[in-house]
Design a protein around this motif. Sequence first.
Motif, PDB file in Angstrom:
ATOM      1  N   LEU A  36      45.786 -22.757  24.522  1.00 43.76           N
ATOM      2  CA  LEU A  36      44.737 -21.865  24.030  1.00 43.76           C
ATOM      3  C   LEU A  36      45.247 -20.949  22.923  1.00 43.76           C
ATOM      4  N   ARG A  37      46.485 -20.480  23.052  1.00 44.18           N
ATOM      5  CA  ARG A  37      47.059 -19.647  21.980  1.00 44.18           C
ATOM      6  C   ARG A  37      47.168 -20.443  20.688  1.00 44.18           C
ATOM      7  N   GLU A  38      47.606 -21.707  20.804  1.00 39.89           N
ATOM      8  CA  GLU A  38      47.694 -22.571  19.620  1.00 39.89           C
ATOM      9  C   GLU A  38      46.317 -22.767  18.993  1.00 39.89           C
ATOM     10  N   ALA A  39      45.298 -22.976  19.824  1.00 44.65           N
ATOM     11  CA  ALA A  39      43.936 -23.158  19.310  1.00 44.65           C
ATOM     12  C   ALA A  39      43.452 -21.886  18.615  1.00 44.65           C
ATOM     13  N   GLN A  40      43.762 -20.723  19.187  1.00 46.20           N
ATOM     14  CA  GLN A  40      43.386 -19.453  18.554  1.00 46.20           C
ATOM     15  C   GLN A  40      44.054 -19.317  17.192  1.00 46.20           C
ATOM     16  N   ALA A  41      45.334 -19.639  17.125  1.00 48.57           N
ATOM     17  CA  ALA A  41      46.074 -19.535  15.863  1.00 48.57           C
ATOM     18  C   ALA A  41      45.470 -20.466  14.813  1.00 48.57           C
ATOM     19  N   LYS A  42      45.101 -21.680  15.210  1.00 43.37           N
ATOM     20  CA  LYS A  42      44.481 -22.613  14.265  1.00 43.37           C
ATOM     21  C   LYS A  42      43.144 -22.075  13.771  1.00 43.37           C
ATOM     22  N   GLU A  43      42.371 -21.473  14.659  1.00 48.89           N
ATOM     23  CA  GLU A  43      41.094 -20.884  14.261  1.00 48.89           C
ATOM     24  C   GLU A  43      41.306 -19.750  13.254  1.00 48.89           C
ATOM     25  N   ARG A  44      42.300 -18.885  13.535  1.00 46.42           N
ATOM     26  CA  ARG A  44      42.591 -17.785  12.609  1.00 46.42           C
ATOM     27  C   ARG A  44      43.034 -18.325  11.258  1.00 46.42           C
ATOM     28  N   ASP A  45      43.906 -19.341  11.280  1.00 47.97           N
ATOM     29  CA  ASP A  45      44.382 -19.926  10.026  1.00 47.97           C
ATOM     30  C   ASP A  45      43.238 -20.549   9.241  1.00 47.97           C
ATOM     31  N   ALA A  46      42.337 -21.247   9.936  1.00 52.02           N
ATOM     32  CA  ALA A  46      41.192 -21.857   9.268  1.00 52.02           C
ATOM     33  C   ALA A  46      40.287 -20.791   8.669  1.00 52.02           C
ATOM     34  N   ARG A  47      40.073 -19.702   9.394  1.00 54.61           N
ATOM     35  CA  ARG A  47      39.234 -18.602   8.890  1.00 54.61           C
ATOM     36  C   ARG A  47      39.877 -17.965   7.664  1.00 54.61           C
ATOM     37  N   LEU A  48      41.186 -17.745   7.714  1.00 50.91           N
ATOM     38  CA  LEU A  48      41.886 -17.166   6.573  1.00 50.91           C
ATOM     39  C   LEU A  48      41.794 -18.086   5.364  1.00 50.91           C
ATOM     40  N   GLU A  49      41.984 -19.381   5.577  1.00 50.39           N
ATOM     41  CA  GLU A  49      41.887 -20.333   4.478  1.00 50.39           C
ATOM     42  C   GLU A  49      40.491 -20.307   3.865  1.00 50.39           C
ATOM     43  N   THR A  50      39.465 -20.254   4.708  1.00 47.50           N
ATOM     44  CA  THR A  50      38.097 -20.187   4.218  1.00 47.50           C
ATOM     45  C   THR A  50      37.891 -18.941   3.368  1.00 47.50           C
ATOM     46  N   LEU A  51      38.371 -17.810   3.858  1.00 47.35           N
ATOM     47  CA  LEU A  51      38.223 -16.550   3.109  1.00 47.35           C
ATOM     48  C   LEU A  51      38.975 -16.599   1.782  1.00 47.35           C
ATOM     49  N   LEU A  52      40.174 -17.172   1.805  1.00 48.12           N
ATOM     50  CA  LEU A  52      40.944 -17.276   0.564  1.00 48.12           C
ATOM     51  C   LEU A  52      40.240 -18.172  -0.448  1.00 48.12           C
ATOM     52  N   LEU A  53      39.708 -19.294   0.016  1.00 47.74           N
ATOM     53  CA  LEU A  53      38.991 -20.194  -0.893  1.00 47.74           C
ATOM     54  C   LEU A  53      37.723 -19.541  -1.428  1.00 47.74           C
ATOM     55  N   GLU A  54      37.018 -18.802  -0.572  1.00 47.47           N
ATOM     56  CA  GLU A  54      35.836 -18.070  -1.042  1.00 47.47           C
ATOM     57  C   GLU A  54      36.232 -17.053  -2.106  1.00 47.47           C
ATOM     58  N   GLY A  55      37.345 -16.382  -1.873  1.00 48.43           N
ATOM     59  CA  GLY A  55      37.817 -15.402  -2.844  1.00 48.43           C
ATOM     60  C   GLY A  55      38.165 -16.044  -4.180  1.00 48.43           C
ATOM     61  N   LEU A  56      38.834 -17.195  -4.115  1.00 50.22           N
ATOM     62  CA  LEU A  56      39.190 -17.884  -5.356  1.00 50.22           C
ATOM     63  C   LEU A  56      37.955 -18.354  -6.118  1.00 50.22           C
ATOM     64  N   ALA A  57      36.919 -18.742  -5.376  1.00 44.53           N
ATOM     65  CA  ALA A  57      35.708 -19.251  -6.010  1.00 44.53           C
ATOM     66  C   ALA A  57      34.736 -18.138  -6.411  1.00 44.53           C
ATOM     67  N   SER A  58      35.049 -16.900  -6.088  1.00 46.20           N
ATOM     68  CA  SER A  58      34.088 -15.811  -6.282  1.00 46.20           C
ATOM     69  C   SER A  58      34.026 -15.296  -7.711  1.00 46.20           C
ATOM     70  N   GLY A  59      34.873 -15.760  -8.563  1.00 51.10           N
ATOM     71  CA  GLY A  59      34.792 -15.307  -9.949  1.00 51.10           C
ATOM     72  C   GLY A  59      36.093 -14.712 -10.431  1.00 51.10           C
ATOM     73  N   GLU A  60      35.955 -13.865 -11.406  1.00 48.14           N
ATOM     74  CA  GLU A  60      37.114 -13.247 -12.050  1.00 48.14           C
ATOM     75  C   GLU A  60      37.909 -12.394 -11.065  1.00 48.14           C
ATOM     76  N   GLY A  61      39.208 -12.500 -11.135  1.00 51.83           N
ATOM     77  CA  GLY A  61      40.080 -11.751 -10.237  1.00 51.83           C
ATOM     78  C   GLY A  61      40.293 -10.319 -10.692  1.00 51.83           C
ATOM     79  N   VAL A  62      40.980  -9.568  -9.864  1.00 52.22           N
ATOM     80  CA  VAL A  62      41.320  -8.180 -10.161  1.00 52.22           C
ATOM     81  C   VAL A  62      42.830  -8.115 -10.359  1.00 52.22           C
ATOM     82  N   PRO A  63      43.287  -7.537 -11.458  1.00 60.68           N
ATOM     83  CA  PRO A  63      44.737  -7.425 -11.659  1.00 60.68           C
ATOM     84  C   PRO A  63      45.375  -6.568 -10.558  1.00 60.68           C
ATOM     85  N   LEU A  64      46.482  -7.020 -10.026  1.00 60.13           N
ATOM     86  CA  LEU A  64      47.171  -6.299  -8.947  1.00 60.13           C
ATOM     87  C   LEU A  64      48.210  -5.365  -9.552  1.00 60.13           C
TER      88      LEU A  64
END
Length: 90
Positions: A36-64
């Motif tokens: 179950l811990r492994e499944a939770q970690a995979k879910e978190r990783d998948a959610r993070l990947e989704t958020l990162l891809l959404e961020g990349l597709a959202s348009g112009e970035g912000v300089p860090l």
Amino acid sequence: MATVTISLPESLKRFVEDQLADKGYGNVSEYFRSLLREAQAKERDARLETLLLEGLASGEGVPLTKEFWARVRKDAVNSAKARASQKKKA
């Protein structure tokens, strides 16, 4: 800790018993908790990947820049102070 009871066919029961012996789990509960811990970690990783891809597709970035990180730190400190203040009132 809550108790959950599951029913397994004999083939899966043997598989679980083999996993206990082969991988050194102390008991069935320990084995299932690790799954179950492994499944939770995979879910978190998948959610993070989704958020990162959404961020990349959202348009112009912000300089860090240093100013950007200073603003992020300031916002985090203010948010933490506000939460602490709300907890004291509760």
